[in-house]
Design an enzyme around this catalytic site. Structure first.
Site, PDB file in Angstrom:
ATOM      1  N   HIS A  80       1.141  -0.932   0.118  1.00  0.00           N
ATOM      2  CA  HIS A  80      -0.009   0.148  -0.088  1.00  0.00           C
ATOM      3  C   HIS A  80       0.890   1.266  -0.218  1.00  0.00           C
ATOM      4  O   HIS A  80       1.820   1.463   1.006  1.00  0.00           O
ATOM      5  CB  HIS A  80      -0.731   0.138   1.148  1.00  0.00           C
ATOM      6  CG  HIS A  80      -1.821  -1.401   1.226  1.00  0.00           C
ATOM      7  ND1 HIS A  80      -3.254  -1.210   1.048  1.00  0.00           N
ATOM      8  CD2 HIS A  80      -1.423  -2.700   1.897  1.00  0.00           C
ATOM      9  CE1 HIS A  80      -3.569  -2.868   0.840  1.00  0.00           C
ATOM     10  NE2 HIS A  80      -2.760  -3.010   1.359  1.00  0.00           N
ATOM     11  N   ARG A  82      -0.638   4.636  -0.271  1.00  0.00           N
ATOM     12  CA  ARG A  82      -1.356   5.684   0.012  1.00  0.00           C
ATOM     13  C   ARG A  82      -1.272   6.683  -0.672  1.00  0.00           C
ATOM     14  O   ARG A  82      -1.681   7.157  -0.489  1.00  0.00           O
ATOM     15  CB  ARG A  82      -0.804   5.952   1.503  1.00  0.00           C
ATOM     16  CG  ARG A  82      -1.091   4.913   2.309  1.00  0.00           C
ATOM     17  CD  ARG A  82      -2.231   4.485   3.138  1.00  0.00           C
ATOM     18  NE  ARG A  82      -2.001   3.564   4.221  1.00  0.00           N
ATOM     19  CZ  ARG A  82      -2.449   2.533   3.997  1.00  0.00           C
ATOM     20  NH1 ARG A  82      -3.298   1.917   2.946  1.00  0.00           N
ATOM     21  NH2 ARG A  82      -2.074   1.376   4.640  1.00  0.00           N
ATOM     22  N   HIS A 197      -9.021 -10.156  -1.022  1.00  0.00           N
ATOM     23  CA  HIS A 197      -8.986 -10.072  -0.323  1.00  0.00           C
ATOM     24  C   HIS A 197      -9.998 -10.828   1.090  1.00  0.00           C
ATOM     25  O   HIS A 197     -11.803 -10.224   0.472  1.00  0.00           O
ATOM     26  CB  HIS A 197      -9.647  -8.313   0.699  1.00  0.00           C
ATOM     27  CG  HIS A 197      -9.889  -8.492   1.756  1.00  0.00           C
ATOM     28  ND1 HIS A 197      -8.560  -7.347   2.512  1.00  0.00           N
ATOM     29  CD2 HIS A 197     -10.091  -8.739   3.162  1.00  0.00           C
ATOM     30  CE1 HIS A 197      -9.181  -7.670   4.190  1.00  0.00           C
ATOM     31  NE2 HIS A 197     -10.431  -8.432   3.701  1.00  0.00           N
ATOM     32  N   ASP A 323       1.721  -7.240   2.786  1.00  0.00           N
ATOM     33  CA  ASP A 323       0.726  -6.654   2.836  1.00  0.00           C
ATOM     34  C   ASP A 323       1.352  -5.030   3.548  1.00  0.00           C
ATOM     35  O   ASP A 323       1.103  -4.240   4.518  1.00  0.00           O
ATOM     36  CB  ASP A 323       0.130  -6.917   3.733  1.00  0.00           C
ATOM     37  CG  ASP A 323      -1.328  -6.117   3.887  1.00  0.00           C
ATOM     38  OD1 ASP A 323      -1.624  -5.040   3.192  1.00  0.00           O
ATOM     39  OD2 ASP A 323      -2.000  -7.106   4.489  1.00  0.00           O
ATOM     40  N   HIS A 327       1.286   3.417   8.138  1.00  0.00           N
ATOM     41  CA  HIS A 327      -0.551   4.968   8.864  1.00  0.00           C
ATOM     42  C   HIS A 327       0.475   5.877   9.989  1.00  0.00           C
ATOM     43  O   HIS A 327       2.048   5.116  10.698  1.00  0.00           O
ATOM     44  CB  HIS A 327      -0.568   3.854  10.266  1.00  0.00           C
ATOM     45  CG  HIS A 327      -1.768   2.521   9.518  1.00  0.00           C
ATOM     46  ND1 HIS A 327      -3.394   3.374   8.397  1.00  0.00           N
ATOM     47  CD2 HIS A 327      -1.979   0.900   9.086  1.00  0.00           C
ATOM     48  CE1 HIS A 327      -3.373   1.955   8.297  1.00  0.00           C
ATOM     49  NE2 HIS A 327      -3.190   0.653   7.880  1.00  0.00           N
ATOM     50  N   GLY A 342      -2.779  -3.079  10.081  1.00  0.00           N
ATOM     51  CA  GLY A 342      -1.387  -3.250   9.298  1.00  0.00           C
ATOM     52  C   GLY A 342      -0.292  -2.737   9.803  1.00  0.00           C
ATOM     53  O   GLY A 342       0.060  -1.835  10.831  1.00  0.00           O
TER      54      GLY A 342
END
Lengths: 450, 323
Positions: A80, A82, A197, A323, A327, A342
């Site tokens: 990810h 973002r 998912h 994965d 954050h 996560g």
């Protein structure tokens, strides 16, 4: 099948220079290599794999790698970044730098951004940005359903033409069997992988961790393994019926391993991945109620962890995928139930699995190396290998080096790493992506200069 | 003991000491002047992010009986409602230099986080469905005052164990004191793995309830019906309600309150001679005084002030009396 280097990245600054990596132990299960060699890189490709001490190229940069290990670099089919929307947590530059620091020569970015990547223009904008910012090649996934709302399909053909490498609503399951079936039918013309998912929201309910002894002790709502395994079984049946192919993301439990095994047995075209945190950690970590251990899918029991490791060993689980989920600190410095899901993973994946699985003798080194790159094949890319004429995707590691994760900071913009503070064994020193040095450990370059 | 976040923070000696102290505060409670100067000049913040009447009022009264200054905040009307993060709220409150923060939160583990963010002693007054340690201590006190020793007693906890922080702290506390605990309820309301997790037995019906020395009924929330944990409140009551027919004459009855009359308990047992429910409320005050004492009385003030007056317990000096 395309090469990883054909994805988008900052590779436009002239031809890469020549390079000789001298004397490293070269381990590549795909090429059957496990011996000390000189690897000569010319024009971005592996030009020669010569007996140690014989590789000579005038004007080439020479890396003295005696006592070190050289592997094919890794590929992560599930990260990810973002971007767009939460560049305060990660962007293409920081995310690809984190990848390079972890030994990756390519990554695939999920589409659950803000807004989600569900239009050709969205894909094109990301690709253009990657060509300016990315240290390693990035492939961009697009959503299966419009806005990830689970209601209508995205323009999958146009998204493919715009360069999407595959499709996924990762972060959310595709709840509707009807819609998933349509997507898998449409795959016949769109062609790309559909990564799933797997989670039944009805069974997950308000759950925030694995349902088991620890959730019973803590009073936290549990997510039963059933939530994942029943969806895998369901979707495998649909994929089998439609003769489609699917890839299952972040497998977390024994029942899911069994569901995938049964589907493969039945001839379904299904692949799957496991993450370093599910392979190395269990729900015991959650006893601390530290939100750093809040994951989705959740950390499971020791029995589940062992089932994943065994499936990775046998190859039932084809590949490791981090994965990588950056954050902001505000999303993790809150009570467990309120925290975001996560962990970041790119910079620690190899070291964690080397420390937890290879060093104790549970998994052999060559197998781990194979699984670290096999994610490329999931989205129809040639997995990295060390072979004459192949793109020079290489990672140089010191397997004896011990380091504390995070002690020197992170390349990622976010710091929510579940392994922070742990002492890991095995350190990435240099990552080469298609002949370009994408990462060089600071301590190592100083060492060479001296 | 620096904080009280979980019953697991206490060993049996700690629990015994707190209960003894609570007994001595119960003595004080029988005097004309019920206030002691033990925590004079200390500031206690009580932060309730979730509705509560008895816990918040009993903490507040406990602090006042010890002569502490109390600041009470409820989520309604606080800045949490305006979107302030818990961390920022704690930073703000910490600026007042409180010696203790009593916190009730919707989420499990919130008090443990608060303990990382403040110098103050943190007392968990209930965090989500996780724990409610002072409830478990007051249950021990109420029971001990009635029966003497808890060692070897068989305790049945009946009802919605899945959603109950009272049950989780209670099981740990009763077991720490040597009791045997059985949890009982419909399978939809018993957490998977609870036997191994908390060391109790499980029953799905009241068939063997007769073996219990103490029946501890839990509150059954009406919302559980809409979430299909039970088909109907009526069916739940038929199968799990403690009434005069099911409760033997030698068995004691406990309940954390507030009671749903006619759901988990029949009216006749609530006020019957076997009921410890009123004793529990009273014990709550003394246990909370004892917990505040335990965490604060021996502690240096952040500003380096004097120790609290330890002698105050034995020789309470009534406030307002001429020296």
């Amino acid at each position: 099948v395309r090469t990883i280097s054909s994805l988008d990245w900052r590779d436009g600054d002239g031809e890469p220079g020549d390079l000789v990596v001298r004397g490293a132990r070269v381990v590549d299960p795909a090429s059957g290599l496990d011996e000390a060699r000189d690897v000569v890189v010319r024009g971005g490709e592996v030009a020669e794999i010569a007996p140690a001490g014989t590789g000579e190229v005038p004007e080439a940069e020479v890396i003295d790698a005696d006592g070190l290990h050289l592997f094919p670099a890794f590929f992560d089919p599930h990260v990810h970044l973002r971007t767009p929307g939460r560049e305060d947590e990660e962007d293409l530059e920081t995310g690809s730098r984190a990848a390079a620091a972890g030994g990756y020569c390519g990554i695939a970015a999920m589409a659950n951004t803000e807004p989600p990547v569900d239009t050709p223009a969205g894909v094109e904008a990301l690709r253009e940005r990657a060509s300016r910012e990315a240290s390693v090649p990035i492939g961009f996934m697009a959503c299966v359903t419009r806005g990830m709302r689970g209601e209508g399909l995205t323009d999958m053909l146009e998204l493919r033409e715009a360069g999407a490498v595959g499709f996924s609503d990762d972060g959310l399951p595709i709840k509707s069997t009807r819609l998933l079936r349509r997507a898998l039918q449409y795959q016949r013309i769109a062609g790309a992988q559909i990564a799933l998912h797997e989670e039944d929201p009805e069974l997950s309910g308000e759950g925030v961790m694995h349902e088991g002894e620890v959730s019973a002790a803590l009073g936290l709502a549990g997510i039963p393994t059933l939530s994942e395994s029943t969806m895998i079984a369901r979707d495998a049946l649909i994929a089998g019926y439609e003769n489609a192919r699917i890839h299952v993301q972040h497998l977390s439990c024994r029942e899911s391993v069994e569901a995938v095994a049964a589907a493969k047995e039945a001839g379904v075209n299904i692949t799957c991945e496991a993450s370093p945190h599910h392979l190395a950690l269990t729900d015991e970590e959650v006893r601390s109620l530290d939100p750093i251990f809040k994951m989705h899918s959740p950390l499971r029991s020791e029995e589940d962890r062992k089932a994943l490791v065994e499936a990775l060993r046998t190859g039932l689980i084809e590949c490791v995928a981090t994965d990588h989920a950056p954050h902001s600190i505000d999303e993790k410095e809150v009570p467990f139930e309120a925290a975001a899901n996560g962990t970041t993973g790119l910079e620690t994946a190899f070291a964690v699995l080397h420390t937890e699985l290879v060093v104790p003798g549970v998994l052999d080194l060559a197998t781990l190396i194979g699984r670290m790159g096999a994610g490329a094949a999931v989205i129809d890319l040639e997995p990295p290998r060390i072979a004459q004429g192949a793109d020079a995707n290489l990672v140089l590691c010191d397997l004896d080096a011990e380091w504390e994760a995070g002690a020197e900071g992170w390349e990622s913009r976010s710091e929510n790493c579940a392994f922070a503070g742990r002492t890991l064994r095995g350190r990435v020193l240099v990552t080469v992506a298609a002949g370009r040095i994408a990462y060089r450990n600071r301590a190592f370059s100083v060492g060479v200069a001296a | 003991v620096k904080h009280l976040l979980s019953i697991a923070d206490l060993d049996r000696d700690d629990i015994e000491r707190i209960l003894e102290r609570a007994e001595s505060f119960a003595e004080v409670g029988r005097r004309d002047i019920k206030k002691v100067p033990t925590l004079r000049g200390r500031t206690i913040v009580s932060l309730f992010m979730e509705a509560s009447t008895r816990t918040s009022s009993s903490f507040e009264l406990a602090a006042k009986r010890l002569s502490a200054d109390v600041v009470s905040l409820k989520a309604a009307g606080s800045s949490a409602e305006k979107g302030e993060s818990l961390k920022d709220t704690i930073a703000t409150l910490s600026a007042y230099g409180p010696e203790a923060i009593v916190i009730r939160a919707r989420e499990a583990g919130a008090p443990a986080l608060v303990a990382q963010w403040t110098e103050a002693a943190v007392i968990n007054a209930g965090d989500g469905k996780h724990e409610h340690p002072t409830q478990a201590l007051l249950d021990l006190l109420a029971l001990r005052r009635r029966v003497g020793s808890i060692e070897g007693k068989r305790i049945w906890i009946v009802g919605d164990v899945l959603h109950s922080r009272v049950a989780r702290s209670g099981i740990l506390a009763f077991r720490a004191m040597g009791a045997e605990v059985t949890v009982c309820g419909p399978p939809t309301l018993i957490p998977r793995g609870v036997e191994e997790a908390l060391g109790c037995k499980v029953a799905y019906d009241l068939g063997r309830l007769g073996e219990a020395d103490v029946v501890y009924a839990l509150r059954m929330q009406r919302e559980r019906m809409s979430e299909a944990f039970v088909p109907s409140i009526r069916e739940y009551a038929t199968n799990y309600q403690i009434d005069a027919r099911r409760l033997g004459p030698r068995q004691l009855l406990m309940h954390p309150g507030p009671v749903n009359r006619g759901v988990e308990l029949a009216p006749e047992v609530i006020d019957g001679p076997s009921s410890l429910i009123a004793d529990q409320v009273e014990a709550g005050l003394y246990v909370r005084m004892a917990v505040l004492y335990e965490l604060l009385a021996g502690r240096e003030r952040p500003g380096g002030g004097a120790r609290a007056d330890d002698a105050a317990i034995e020789e309470p000096t009534p406030i307002g009396e001429p020296a």
